[in-house]
Motif scaffolding. Structure first.
Motif, PDB file in Angstrom:
ATOM      1  N   ASP A  18       0.832  -1.211   0.000  1.00 51.87           N
ATOM      2  CA  ASP A  18       0.000   0.000   0.000  1.00 51.87           C
ATOM      3  C   ASP A  18       0.863   1.256   0.000  1.00 51.87           C
ATOM      4  O   ASP A  18       0.608   2.203  -0.753  1.00 51.87           O
ATOM      5  N   GLU A  19       1.877   1.276   0.840  1.00 53.11           N
ATOM      6  CA  GLU A  19       2.747   2.454   0.928  1.00 53.11           C
ATOM      7  C   GLU A  19       3.600   2.609  -0.319  1.00 53.11           C
ATOM      8  O   GLU A  19       3.874   3.728  -0.757  1.00 53.11           O
ATOM      9  N   ALA A  20       4.018   1.498  -0.913  1.00 55.62           N
ATOM     10  CA  ALA A  20       4.787   1.580  -2.165  1.00 55.62           C
ATOM     11  C   ALA A  20       3.927   2.182  -3.266  1.00 55.62           C
ATOM     12  O   ALA A  20       4.384   3.062  -4.007  1.00 55.62           O
ATOM     13  N   ARG A  21       2.679   1.726  -3.374  1.00 56.25           N
ATOM     14  CA  ARG A  21       1.784   2.280  -4.398  1.00 56.25           C
ATOM     15  C   ARG A  21       1.610   3.785  -4.200  1.00 56.25           C
ATOM     16  O   ARG A  21       1.659   4.551  -5.161  1.00 56.25           O
ATOM     17  N   ALA A  22       1.408   4.190  -2.963  1.00 58.93           N
ATOM     18  CA  ALA A  22       1.234   5.626  -2.678  1.00 58.93           C
ATOM     19  C   ALA A  22       2.515   6.391  -2.995  1.00 58.93           C
ATOM     20  O   ALA A  22       2.470   7.465  -3.608  1.00 58.93           O
ATOM     21  N   ALA A  23       3.651   5.855  -2.605  1.00 59.84           N
ATOM     22  CA  ALA A  23       4.932   6.527  -2.864  1.00 59.84           C
ATOM     23  C   ALA A  23       5.235   6.579  -4.358  1.00 59.84           C
ATOM     24  O   ALA A  23       5.723   7.595  -4.864  1.00 59.84           O
ATOM     25  N   ASP A  30      11.270   5.508  -8.720  1.00 60.92           N
ATOM     26  CA  ASP A  30      12.631   5.633  -8.206  1.00 60.92           C
ATOM     27  C   ASP A  30      12.668   6.119  -6.760  1.00 60.92           C
ATOM     28  O   ASP A  30      13.735   6.415  -6.231  1.00 60.92           O
ATOM     29  N   VAL A  31      11.511   6.179  -6.103  1.00 61.55           N
ATOM     30  CA  VAL A  31      11.444   6.638  -4.712  1.00 61.55           C
ATOM     31  C   VAL A  31      12.364   5.772  -3.840  1.00 61.55           C
ATOM     32  O   VAL A  31      12.600   4.599  -4.141  1.00 61.55           O
ATOM     33  N   SER A  32      12.870   6.347  -2.792  1.00 61.58           N
ATOM     34  CA  SER A  32      13.732   5.618  -1.866  1.00 61.58           C
ATOM     35  C   SER A  32      12.972   4.467  -1.220  1.00 61.58           C
ATOM     36  O   SER A  32      11.894   4.664  -0.649  1.00 61.58           O
ATOM     37  N   LEU A  33      13.532   3.269  -1.305  1.00 60.03           N
ATOM     38  CA  LEU A  33      12.895   2.120  -0.665  1.00 60.03           C
ATOM     39  C   LEU A  33      12.933   2.256   0.855  1.00 60.03           C
ATOM     40  O   LEU A  33      12.032   1.777   1.544  1.00 60.03           O
ATOM     41  N   ARG A  34      13.931   2.928   1.358  1.00 54.91           N
ATOM     42  CA  ARG A  34      13.995   3.204   2.800  1.00 54.91           C
ATOM     43  C   ARG A  34      12.784   4.049   3.213  1.00 54.91           C
ATOM     44  O   ARG A  34      12.184   3.820   4.259  1.00 54.91           O
ATOM     45  N   ASP A  35      12.411   5.015   2.383  1.00 54.72           N
ATOM     46  CA  ASP A  35      11.227   5.835   2.667  1.00 54.72           C
ATOM     47  C   ASP A  35       9.949   5.001   2.621  1.00 54.72           C
ATOM     48  O   ASP A  35       9.041   5.203   3.425  1.00 54.72           O
ATOM     49  N   VAL A  36       9.872   4.071   1.687  1.00 54.86           N
ATOM     50  CA  VAL A  36       8.698   3.191   1.616  1.00 54.86           C
ATOM     51  C   VAL A  36       8.590   2.382   2.903  1.00 54.86           C
ATOM     52  O   VAL A  36       7.512   2.292   3.498  1.00 54.86           O
ATOM     53  N   ALA A  37       9.693   1.807   3.342  1.00 58.28           N
ATOM     54  CA  ALA A  37       9.692   1.028   4.587  1.00 58.28           C
ATOM     55  C   ALA A  37       9.288   1.898   5.768  1.00 58.28           C
ATOM     56  O   ALA A  37       8.462   1.492   6.598  1.00 58.28           O
ATOM     57  N   ARG A  38       9.848   3.090   5.835  1.00 57.19           N
ATOM     58  CA  ARG A  38       9.527   4.009   6.933  1.00 57.19           C
ATOM     59  C   ARG A  38       8.034   4.347   6.927  1.00 57.19           C
ATOM     60  O   ARG A  38       7.392   4.339   7.974  1.00 57.19           O
ATOM     61  N   ARG A  39       7.493   4.635   5.764  1.00 59.38           N
ATOM     62  CA  ARG A  39       6.062   4.952   5.649  1.00 59.38           C
ATOM     63  C   ARG A  39       5.200   3.788   6.120  1.00 59.38           C
ATOM     64  O   ARG A  39       4.121   3.982   6.672  1.00 59.38           O
ATOM     65  N   ALA A  40       5.673   2.564   5.878  1.00 66.61           N
ATOM     66  CA  ALA A  40       4.920   1.367   6.267  1.00 66.61           C
ATOM     67  C   ALA A  40       5.131   1.006   7.736  1.00 66.61           C
ATOM     68  O   ALA A  40       4.469   0.099   8.252  1.00 66.61           O
ATOM     69  N   GLY A  41       6.071   1.685   8.385  1.00 71.00           N
ATOM     70  CA  GLY A  41       6.336   1.411   9.800  1.00 71.00           C
ATOM     71  C   GLY A  41       7.145   0.154  10.042  1.00 71.00           C
ATOM     72  O   GLY A  41       7.023  -0.481  11.091  1.00 71.00           O
ATOM     73  N   VAL A  42       7.976  -0.205   9.061  1.00 70.46           N
ATOM     74  CA  VAL A  42       8.841  -1.382   9.198  1.00 70.46           C
ATOM     75  C   VAL A  42      10.270  -0.994   8.835  1.00 70.46           C
ATOM     76  O   VAL A  42      10.512   0.068   8.259  1.00 70.46           O
TER      77      VAL A  42
END
Length: 189
Positions: A18-23, A30-42
């Motif tokens: 869900d957070e990856a789709r939003a990002a 090319d969004v930072s995968l670290r940011d995706v993880a952070r957004r997902a709370g993991v």
């Protein structure tokens, strides 16, 4: 993989997706995968356990759309005249390809790289396009010398242009109209 997960793993997987789709929608593929993880709370390790590469994450985010696109091809083959079916599917493909900034390039790259995590999904989509194109060619409605890979490259280019223009949807429609005029024979419409 996702079907055999424990409940907490499944929640993390779904939240990451869900957070990856939003990002991807906000910032591109090319969004930072670290940011995706952070957004997902993991943590980033959790992201990589579920999605070992960026392409694996993009593929999972796109899978439903690509499956729907393949199903749409089958539906159009059963219900529409050949050239109309092809045109409607190309519009759906171009529109879907603009969902995430950078997605058209990822699709084009994956179509030519069997080692890509996206290859299988993109290859199924390519096969759907090939069925529609072949049907239109057999009906004498589309140029017989048109290859499916060339057609998909044209439409990916249209999707890319649509992403970068102020009048993206209008430009996409106009450019697809030009492609249609260029590929159809006199019996196409």
């Amino acid at each position: 993989m996702a079907d055999t997960m424990r409940a907490d793993g499944r929640r993390n997987y779904d939240r990451l997706l869900d957070e990856a789709r939003a990002a991807f929608a906000e910032h591109g593929t090319d969004v930072s995968l670290r940011d995706v993880a952070r957004r997902a709370g993991v943590g980033i390790g959790t992201l990589y356990r579920h999605f070992p590469t960026r392409e694996a994450l993009i593929e999972a985010a796109m899978r439903h759309g690509l499956d729907a696109l393949c199903a749409r091809a089958d539906e159009l083959i059963d219900t529409e005249p050949a050239s109309e079916a092809l045109a409607a599917w190309l519009l759906a493909f171009a529109t879907g390809s603009t969902r995430y900034q950078g997605l058209p390039g990822s699709i084009l790259d994956a179509l030519g790289d069997e080692t890509s995590e996206l290859y299988r999904s993109c290859h199924a989509m390519r096969a759907a396009a090939a069925r529609l194109l072949h049907r239109a060619q057999q009906a004498g409605q589309v140029r017989s010398d048109l290859a499916v890979d060339d057609l998909l490259a044209l439409v990916v280019g249209v999707a890319w242009a649509g992403q970068h223009a102020r009048d993206g949807a209008d430009l996409t429609g106009r450019l697809l109209g030009l492609i249609r005029t260029g590929i159809e024979t006199s019996g196409g419409r």
